[in-house]
Design an enzyme around this catalytic site. Structure first.
Site, mmCIF file in Angstrom:
data_model
loop_
_atom_site.group_PDB
_atom_site.id
_atom_site.type_symbol
_atom_site.label_atom_id
_atom_site.label_comp_id
_atom_site.label_asym_id
_atom_site.label_seq_id
_atom_site.Cartn_x
_atom_site.Cartn_y
_atom_site.Cartn_z
ATOM 1 N N LYS A 13 0.982 -1.210 -0.211
ATOM 2 C CA LYS A 13 -0.113 -0.066 -0.099
ATOM 3 C C LYS A 13 0.695 1.420 -0.041
ATOM 4 O O LYS A 13 0.570 2.246 -0.993
ATOM 5 C CB LYS A 13 -1.054 0.044 1.312
ATOM 6 N N ARG A 88 -9.702 0.046 9.330
ATOM 7 C CA ARG A 88 -9.401 -1.386 9.349
ATOM 8 C C ARG A 88 -10.102 -2.091 10.018
ATOM 9 O O ARG A 88 -9.916 -3.385 10.168
ATOM 10 C CB ARG A 88 -7.983 -1.146 10.361
ATOM 11 N N ARG A 127 11.887 -5.979 5.718
ATOM 12 C CA ARG A 127 11.689 -4.300 5.423
ATOM 13 C C ARG A 127 12.787 -3.700 6.188
ATOM 14 O O ARG A 127 12.995 -4.018 7.282
ATOM 15 C CB ARG A 127 10.261 -4.172 5.688
ATOM 16 N N ARG A 160 11.600 -1.632 11.225
ATOM 17 C CA ARG A 160 10.727 -1.105 12.242
ATOM 18 C C ARG A 160 10.242 -1.962 13.424
ATOM 19 O O ARG A 160 10.507 -3.282 13.141
ATOM 20 C CB ARG A 160 9.135 -1.241 11.350
ATOM 21 N N ARG A 171 0.143 -9.457 13.052
ATOM 22 C CA ARG A 171 -0.755 -8.574 12.192
ATOM 23 C C ARG A 171 -1.293 -9.035 11.273
ATOM 24 O O ARG A 171 -2.460 -8.788 10.857
ATOM 25 C CB ARG A 171 0.443 -7.336 11.822
HETATM 26 P P1 ADP Z 1 1.157 -1.641 7.620
HETATM 27 O O1 ADP Z 1 0.717 -1.143 6.375
HETATM 28 O O2 ADP Z 1 2.628 -2.564 7.631
HETATM 29 O O3 ADP Z 1 0.180 -3.004 8.035
HETATM 30 P P2 ADP Z 1 0.540 0.510 9.026
HETATM 31 O O4 ADP Z 1 1.599 1.474 8.793
HETATM 32 O O5 ADP Z 1 -0.448 0.739 8.100
HETATM 33 O O6 ADP Z 1 1.037 -0.960 8.947
HETATM 34 O O7 ADP Z 1 -0.074 0.509 10.466
HETATM 35 C C1 ADP Z 1 0.990 0.295 11.583
HETATM 36 C C2 ADP Z 1 -0.008 0.230 12.733
HETATM 37 O O8 ADP Z 1 -0.714 1.275 13.179
HETATM 38 C C3 ADP Z 1 -0.704 -0.903 12.787
HETATM 39 O O9 ADP Z 1 -0.424 -2.357 13.055
HETATM 40 C C4 ADP Z 1 -1.805 -0.476 13.908
HETATM 41 O O10 ADP Z 1 -1.300 -0.931 15.217
HETATM 42 C C5 ADP Z 1 -1.632 0.912 13.671
HETATM 43 N N1 ADP Z 1 -2.618 1.442 12.891
HETATM 44 C C6 ADP Z 1 -2.723 1.881 11.758
HETATM 45 N N2 ADP Z 1 -3.953 2.176 11.004
HETATM 46 C C7 ADP Z 1 -4.941 1.692 12.140
HETATM 47 C C8 ADP Z 1 -6.204 1.915 11.907
HETATM 48 N N3 ADP Z 1 -7.081 2.389 11.004
HETATM 49 N N4 ADP Z 1 -7.114 1.575 13.425
HETATM 50 C C9 ADP Z 1 -6.347 1.007 14.209
HETATM 51 N N5 ADP Z 1 -4.832 0.899 14.267
HETATM 52 C C10 ADP Z 1 -4.095 1.257 13.200
#
Ligand code: ADP
Ligand code: ZN
Length: 225
Positions: A13, A88, A127, A160, A171
């Site tokens: 993404k 999410r 990563r 990270r 996750r």
């Molecule tokens: P990735 O794309 O690697 O899954 P993100 O950078 O989108 O990771 O998100 C990292 C973390 O931030 C998630 O694992 C979660 O803990 C938190 N997070 C991000 N967006 C949301 C959301 N919409 N609702 C709840 N938690 C979120």
């Protein structure tokens, strides 16, 4: 245009997002990025968030919804946006719809990247990120020219803290349980675009997205006539 982009962690993404925002001249809003910025500031909220992210858990809907609402209210979102990492879960999806409806707006497309589990795991644990310019690398797929250092700005690359195997699997499970159901939600609304997230080059992923968006857009605009 107003988009959301969803997909399992490391489905690409974040890498495809800049191509989309440039093409449609819209803003990229990443909730994960916003949380990581708050953590970097070292605020009390940041400390709380760090605990949650390091476990691979989701931040509460209340906090996330409110942060997104405030961001979308800003003027620079008028032309449209690409929401990355939000919604999410179904509740967040409904929150977004209600927010937009209140403003007389609606979401145009939900882009869903679909990727294989083994690829996702390698992308996650391999990563490495440049903390200065944000560029991502991968020790299995896309190494920098000089090991451990960003090609663009010479900064040392870091992993990270949520990119370990154990957290990656957690996750992924959370994605399957909580996030995947939003695909059906958007499918029923007729705005879901499924895209192959296994490709090596983000630009190729973008081309698929563009083709699907433009085809569907044309179809919808013909219907309206
Ligand atoms: P990735 O794309 O690697 O899954 P993100 O950078 O989108 O990771 O998100 C990292 C973390 O931030 C998630 O694992 C979660 O803990 C938190 N997070 C991000 N967006 C949301 C959301 N919409 N609702 C709840 N938690 C979120
Ligand atoms: Zn860099």
């Amino acid at each position: 245009m107003r988009f959301i982009i969803t997909g399992p962690p490391a489905s690409g993404k974040g890498s495809v997002a800049p191509f989309i925002t440039k093409e449609y001249n819209i803003l990229h809003i990443s909730t994960g990025q916003m949380f990581r910025e708050e953590i970097k500031k070292g605020t009390a909220l940041g400390l709380e968030l760090k605990k949650i992210l390091d476990q691979g858990h989701l931040v509460s809907d209340e906090l996330t919804d409110e942060m997104v609402r405030q961001r979308l209210n800003q003027d620079d979102c008028k032309n449209g946006f690409l929401l990355d990492g939000f919604p999410r879960n179904i509740n967040q999806a409904k929150y977004l719809d209600a927010y937009l409806e209140e403003k007389g707006l609606k979401l145009d497309f939900a882009i869903a990247l679909v990727a294989d589990k083994d690829i996702i795991i390698k992308r996650l644990i391999g990563r490495r990120v440049c903390q200065t310019c944000g560029k991502n690398y991968n020790i299995y797929f896309t190494q920098p020219k000089k090991e451990g250092v960003c090609d663009l700005c010479n900064t040392k690359l870091v992993k990270r803290s949520d990119d370990t195997l154990e957290i990656a699997e957690a996750r992924l499970q959370i994605y399957n349980e909580e996030t995947a159901p939003i695909l059906k939600y958007y499918e029923e609304k007729g705005i879901l675009l499924k895209v192959d997230g296994n490709l090596k080059e983000s630009y190729d992923t973008f081309l698929q997205i563009k083709e699907k968006v433009n085809a569907k857009w044309l179809l919808l605009s013909q219907k309206e006539k």
